[in-house]
Design a protein around this motif. Sequence first.
Motif, mmCIF file in Angstrom:
data_model
loop_
_atom_site.group_PDB
_atom_site.id
_atom_site.type_symbol
_atom_site.label_atom_id
_atom_site.label_comp_id
_atom_site.label_asym_id
_atom_site.label_seq_id
_atom_site.Cartn_x
_atom_site.Cartn_y
_atom_site.Cartn_z
ATOM 1 N N GLU A 139 3.292 -14.691 1.396
ATOM 2 C CA GLU A 139 2.438 -14.975 0.234
ATOM 3 C C GLU A 139 3.270 -15.083 -1.044
ATOM 4 O O GLU A 139 2.927 -15.841 -1.954
ATOM 5 N N LYS A 140 4.384 -14.316 -1.099
ATOM 6 C CA LYS A 140 5.198 -14.279 -2.315
ATOM 7 C C LYS A 140 6.187 -15.442 -2.404
ATOM 8 O O LYS A 140 6.667 -15.757 -3.498
ATOM 9 N N ILE A 157 5.758 -18.654 -1.141
ATOM 10 C CA ILE A 157 5.175 -19.984 -1.214
ATOM 11 C C ILE A 157 4.425 -20.111 -2.547
ATOM 12 O O ILE A 157 4.163 -19.103 -3.203
ATOM 13 N N PRO A 158 4.114 -21.326 -2.980
ATOM 14 C CA PRO A 158 3.420 -21.485 -4.267
ATOM 15 C C PRO A 158 2.173 -20.610 -4.378
ATOM 16 O O PRO A 158 1.425 -20.436 -3.406
ATOM 17 N N SER A 159 1.966 -20.043 -5.537
ATOM 18 C CA SER A 159 0.856 -19.113 -5.769
ATOM 19 C C SER A 159 -0.484 -19.758 -5.426
ATOM 20 O O SER A 159 -0.764 -20.899 -5.799
ATOM 21 N N THR A 173 -1.610 -20.646 -2.499
ATOM 22 C CA THR A 173 -1.656 -21.587 -1.366
ATOM 23 C C THR A 173 -1.754 -20.892 -0.017
ATOM 24 O O THR A 173 -2.023 -21.551 0.986
#
Length: 868
Positions: free
Chosen positions: A588-589, A591-593, A595
């Motif tokens: 989660e950290k 990849i783009p926020s 997504t």
Amino acid sequence: MALTPMMQQYLQVKEKCKDSILFFRLGDFYEMFFEDAEVASRELELVLTGRDCGLENRAPMCGIPYHAANSYIGRLVGKGYKIAICEQLEDPSVAKGIVKRDIIKIITPGTYTDSSFLDEKKNNYIMSLYIDNSKNTGICFADISTGDFYCANTKYNENIIMDEISKYLPTEIIILDESDEELLKAVNERYNILISKRNKDFFIEGSLHNLKEQFTDFNEELFHSCTINAANGMLNYIFETQKHSLCNINTIQYYSVEEFLNIDINTRRNLELTESQRDKTKKGSLLGIMDKTCTSMGARELRRWIEQPLINKKKIELRLDAIDELVHNITLHSDLKDALSEIYDIERIIGKVASKSVNAKELTALKNSLGRVPKVKEIIEQCSSIMIKSIFQDIDELSDIYKLLDEAIIDNPALSVKDGSIIKELYSDEVDDLRAAKAHGKEWIASLEQQEKEVTGIKSLKVSYNKVFGYYIEITNANKHLIPEGRYIRKQTLSNAERYITQELKEVEDKILGAEEKLITIEYELFVEVRDEVEKHIDRMKKTAKFIAELDCLMSLATLAVESNYCKPNITNDGAISIKDGKHPVIEKVIPSGTFVANNTFINNKEDMLLIITGPNMAGKSTYMRQVALITLMAQMGSFVPASSASISICDRIFTRIGASDDLNSGKSTFMVEMWEVSNILQNATNRSLVLLDEVGRGTSTYDGLSIAWAVIEYICDNKDIRCKTMFATHYHELTKLEGKIKGVKNYSVAVKEMGKDIIFLRKIIRGGADQSYGVEVAKLAGLPESVIARAKEILKSLEQDISKNEDLSIKETAVDASAKNNMLQISFSDIEKDSIIEEIKKIDILNLTPMEGFNKLYDLIKKVKSL
């Protein structure tokens, strides 16, 4: 030919440290000879020379300046070497004959304490392992830089030992010289760990006496004899290398392997708890995203929390409640963070106090850190959570030690404790008097220069000082004729000047230099007195450091929860894991926020026990399973979790069988490693375990793999000693037919959207099995040439048509209902061959077969049938 006296002395000392590189002090250098010199010159890129030693050939030799030794030692220790430091024990200027020399310390990977080379956020553990004739096993881990000392006892089991090694990651292991070679081989294959072998007497002699002397509260009734021997071996090794016992090692902590969530070596690797699989660094690991600590002590403690999640519900909830309070009190959270950020590494500083290697700057750092403790205590006084209230009540402000250091040590002392400039003004009358004498003398010398310029009229005249000639008056040759006759005594002639002294200058010089030398001596003596007084309170400081570390961990996890919008999990013992909108904390950290696609999970020990997860490669099956394991682990370490809500039943173990790897050095193929890992899971899982299985059986032929995967599912679901929460990702779509036929099996799949000839992975886990694997489409996404993709589709279509014509064969060779378990493969063969196979099956003692043996036997039978 006879050896020279110096070389005789060298060889006598070398006899005491045969397994170490001997740094032999000669003047301002550490010299190495013979094989040690050859190794050191190669590893340190030094010039290899030679020295006459009395033998026919010169002794190979290389050396390093003693004042630069630390950097060279660090490089050698980092490569797994031991270094024995041999010092001169008397002043060479007054020694008669050969200067006395001996080893003052042995530096090894596990006993190295130089903070410039150690990772400040990671412990440097050394392990001691003792196994008796009955296979009882004592395990001990220590970090002499922090004073941590842990012991455990277990029955000999290579897997357990390897799991403990993977948890603590020691840099050195002390082990019996008669230990199992297979264990040593397993360690050497997986880790770069120095093995130091010692005989049985080394572990046994003086054990109880040594332990009672080191640990004042030691109770032998609580420890197995093997654990006592392992701990004693550790103490003896510390004494052997450090040449004295360390008072910061004053607490022995016994732990049970079963009191923490058990995470085996493969699971630690697969879940990337403290390092990523790709480059073995903290970045990309769970620790990498969770570590928001302000202190080195907190960072090390947080690593321990991740490595050893709890299984005690009350302890978990104490941590969660404390974090909850910090999350919902922004002012408290912010103030605590600011206060902790000004605290240095108290644990390692007091470790240096214990080893008598601390310098004045480090004592100043200790003083400044202790000066923040009252502020920390003031901040947490308002807290209501039980854990933080307990810390408030028990934490020692150490104001007396702070007062001593504040009065004794100046704020910016010299780096070396033997160069003076350490002791603060007004602490010692004698120091103040000597400083005054030294200062007045220098003032007189400064005025002397101006006076002589006026008397002689020589404007370029100067009064200077060097260590060889002391103070002198220097006049250029061009101005020598201006010197009044008889005023100066010539001291030194230069090419363009003359240096002179006067009787008065000589007398003042003696006073200044005498005062300076005496001042340095007295300052050092006072420094030692202060250090020794601080040493008496190491136990108190160590406890306070531990409380600071715990507060830092709680603050770090609260920061993570606020920044990432994590939820407080509900901890239960009802056997169910229920997660709403769960996310993988690491992915989660990176990849783009916004997504990352969140997913729900429900799994228990009853109707939803084994989740068969199907879907194409790269669709997110492995990520989904890993996130469930990581959320469970985070909850049990007492952390908030990446979900909108979560109810986590405490697990005793987490197992994973994910990814393809081999062990060719041991003759194990990818498939063999896979089967070994599955076997380990089936032998050790309980009904409180969480098991992740990814693509079991894929390393062999389709029907073999399917058969094994099927059998594993049956074994987990039917074995009353297991029946554990299991997530089973697979490409064998035939296994989806097991839902409704085996109790507890439920089908899930990763949603895929088809857009013309292309597919889109929706990353959403939905109820029901996937109807195809989309393997060719995944190959297309990977960039295979269009011609290959087109041909693959033609072949796939042809195969599907053949299978549809022989649907009965497909069913017979893959998925049958539970009532036909004994006839999984329907095959016709001659009566003779049939009788032979039946006889072999009759002789199988199924109740005494391990799962691994069962897999191998099944594989052999299928292979024989196929050859007919």
